[in-house]
Design a protein around this motif. Structure first.
Motif, PDB file in Angstrom:
ATOM      1  N   ARG A   1      -3.272  14.163  -3.250  1.00  0.00           N
ATOM      2  CA  ARG A   1      -1.913  13.511  -3.459  1.00  0.00           C
ATOM      3  C   ARG A   1      -0.773  14.737  -3.624  1.00  0.00           C
ATOM      4  O   ARG A   1      -1.210  15.807  -3.815  1.00  0.00           O
TER       5      ARG A   1
ATOM      6  N   SER B   1      -0.224  10.174  -0.411  1.00  0.00           N
ATOM      7  CA  SER B   1      -1.617  10.448  -0.230  1.00  0.00           C
ATOM      8  C   SER B   1      -1.752  10.202   1.336  1.00  0.00           C
ATOM      9  O   SER B   1      -0.936  10.018   2.057  1.00  0.00           O
ATOM     10  N   SER B   2      -2.993   9.966   1.632  1.00  0.00           N
ATOM     11  CA  SER B   2      -3.448   9.686   3.148  1.00  0.00           C
ATOM     12  C   SER B   2      -2.920   8.277   3.579  1.00  0.00           C
ATOM     13  O   SER B   2      -2.704   8.115   4.875  1.00  0.00           O
ATOM     14  N   LEU B   3      -2.424   7.439   2.467  1.00  0.00           N
ATOM     15  CA  LEU B   3      -1.866   6.296   3.091  1.00  0.00           C
ATOM     16  C   LEU B   3      -0.624   6.338   3.658  1.00  0.00           C
ATOM     17  O   LEU B   3      -0.140   5.525   4.658  1.00  0.00           O
TER      18      LEU B   3
ATOM     19  N   ASN C   1      -7.353   4.011   3.642  1.00  0.00           N
ATOM     20  CA  ASN C   1      -7.063   5.177   2.466  1.00  0.00           C
ATOM     21  C   ASN C   1      -8.296   6.084   2.431  1.00  0.00           C
ATOM     22  O   ASN C   1      -9.427   5.594   2.857  1.00  0.00           O
ATOM     23  N   ASP C   2      -8.217   7.035   1.390  1.00  0.00           N
ATOM     24  CA  ASP C   2      -9.309   8.054   1.343  1.00  0.00           C
ATOM     25  C   ASP C   2     -10.569   7.291   0.821  1.00  0.00           C
ATOM     26  O   ASP C   2     -11.578   7.817   1.080  1.00  0.00           O
TER      27      ASP C   2
ATOM     28  N   ASN D   1      -1.318   3.886   6.953  1.00  0.00           N
ATOM     29  CA  ASN D   1      -0.593   2.687   7.131  1.00  0.00           C
ATOM     30  C   ASN D   1      -0.118   2.406   8.565  1.00  0.00           C
ATOM     31  O   ASN D   1       0.095   1.476   9.053  1.00  0.00           O
TER      32      ASN D   1
ATOM     33  N   SER E   1       0.926  -1.369   0.204  1.00  0.00           N
ATOM     34  CA  SER E   1      -0.084  -0.020   0.056  1.00  0.00           C
ATOM     35  C   SER E   1       0.922   1.276   0.124  1.00  0.00           C
ATOM     36  O   SER E   1       0.580   2.149   0.744  1.00  0.00           O
TER      37      SER E   1
ATOM     38  N   HIS F   1      -9.820  13.715  -1.918  1.00  0.00           N
ATOM     39  CA  HIS F   1      -8.963  12.812  -2.132  1.00  0.00           C
ATOM     40  C   HIS F   1      -7.799  13.563  -2.393  1.00  0.00           C
ATOM     41  O   HIS F   1      -7.494  14.022  -3.718  1.00  0.00           O
TER      42      HIS F   1
END
Length: 326
Positions: free
Chosen positions: A256, A97-99, A164-165, A103, A77, A254
């Motif tokens: 990036r 990104s949000s991950l 994630n988003d 994570n 991910s 979302h």
């Protein structure tokens, strides 16, 4: 003497159009032969598209005239690409990104956003919920009513991981409709292409993903978009209703961005601040945003650091509410 000349040098360079930034005023210690942009997923996915948008704009606008390569590092991910980036020097940059935040919150990675140098937030897009073209679900309200009646009747696809988003947008939608998101059945796939294929093959009933990752299949007539997370209908897809129109007051973007390895120098950060600030103002970049259905969401390195701090708190609260946490 050198300090006295600096304002004049800035003025002189500012009058020269089309000049590249390999050595820029205030960053005269920087000498870059090549830039590597790391997309921590497969070709054609969101991070990859963002990296290639940067590559195209920096080249076409002659902001950077030396080689720019995009490297795909797939797995975990995003974690595989980010681990690689952390070990590199200042001119290997990675998409995020949000991950990057979630994570770690999930216990899937030891890396946090604080392990990297924030460079910029670049663009944002809207989230959509899609079903197969021949699905019996006709609209988003009908979907949520089915879920409220029986949480296990609908299988929901998401990629590349919970947190994630895409996933968290659906968590917010569920909460707004009075559904406990913990009770929903999410099926996790390696990438968005596999999610869409699973949807078309009837392995899942619904998929939640970013608009740019659904739009191609939508225009090909393979999926239907039930709702978009924008505040009003999009001019490029005027037939697709918002969540608000269907009784759920939700707006969700979302985002990036791009970051560098830890311990980047102030000169290196200043270099990329100037280069990317210049990039996002170009016609090439604006054209790409329009082509992809992305929204301009530029924040410089300082603003991005504050943004990541704020988002970290928001995601932690969301994941706590949905019990998606370690």
């Amino acid at each position: 003497m050198k300090k006295r000349l600096l304002p004049f040098i800035w003025l002189l360079v500012g009058t020269i159009t089309g000049c590249s930034l390999e050595k820029s005023p205030g960053t005269d210690k920087i000498d870059i032969d090549q830039v590597e942009l790391v997309a921590p997923n497969v070709v054609g996915a969101g991070w990859d598209l963002t990296a290639r948008a940067m590559q195209r704009t920096l080249k076409e606008e002659k902001i950077f005239t030396k080689p720019i390569v995009v490297t795909n590092k797939v797995g975990g991910s995003g974690d595989v690409g980010w681990k690689y980036t952390k070990q590199q020097s200042g001119h290997v940059l990675a998409m995020n990104s949000s991950l990057l935040i979630t994570n770690h919150l999930l216990g899937h990675s030891k890396l946090t956003y604080k392990d990297f140098t924030p460079i910029a937030t670049l663009a944002a897009e809207w989230e959509v919920v899609v079903v197969s073209k021949d699905s019996s679900i006709g609209n988003a309200k009908e979907l949520m009513e089915k879920l409220k009646k029986d949480k296990k009747v609908i299988k929901i696809g998401v990629a590349p991981g919970l947190g994630n988003d895409d996933h968290l947008a659906f968590v917010q939608i569920s909460k707004a409709f009075g559904i406990n998101p913990v009770e929903l059945e999410f099926f996790v796939y390696e990438n968005k292409e596999k999610v869409v294929n699973a949807l078309i093959d009837k392995q899942i009933n619904v998929a939640t993903l970013a608009l740019s990752e659904a739009e191609k299949q939508y225009k090909a007539g393979k999926v239907n978009i039930l709702a978009v997370s924008s505040p009003k209908r999009l001019k490029e897809l005027p037939e697709v209703p918002t969540w608000k129109e269907q009784g759920i007051d939700l707006v969700f973007q979302h985002w990036r961005g791009v970051m560098g390895p830890p311990n980047m120098t102030e000169e290196e950060i200043a270099y990329w601040d100037e280069a990317i600030n210049k990039m996002v103002k170009t016609d090439t970049w604006k054209t790409i945003l329009e082509e992809k259905g992305w929204n301009s969401f530029y924040k410089n390195s300082r603003e991005t650091k504050l943004f990541l701090d704020q988002k970290s708190k928001m995601y932690e609260e969301l994941m706590h509410d949905s019990e998606v946490r370690k």
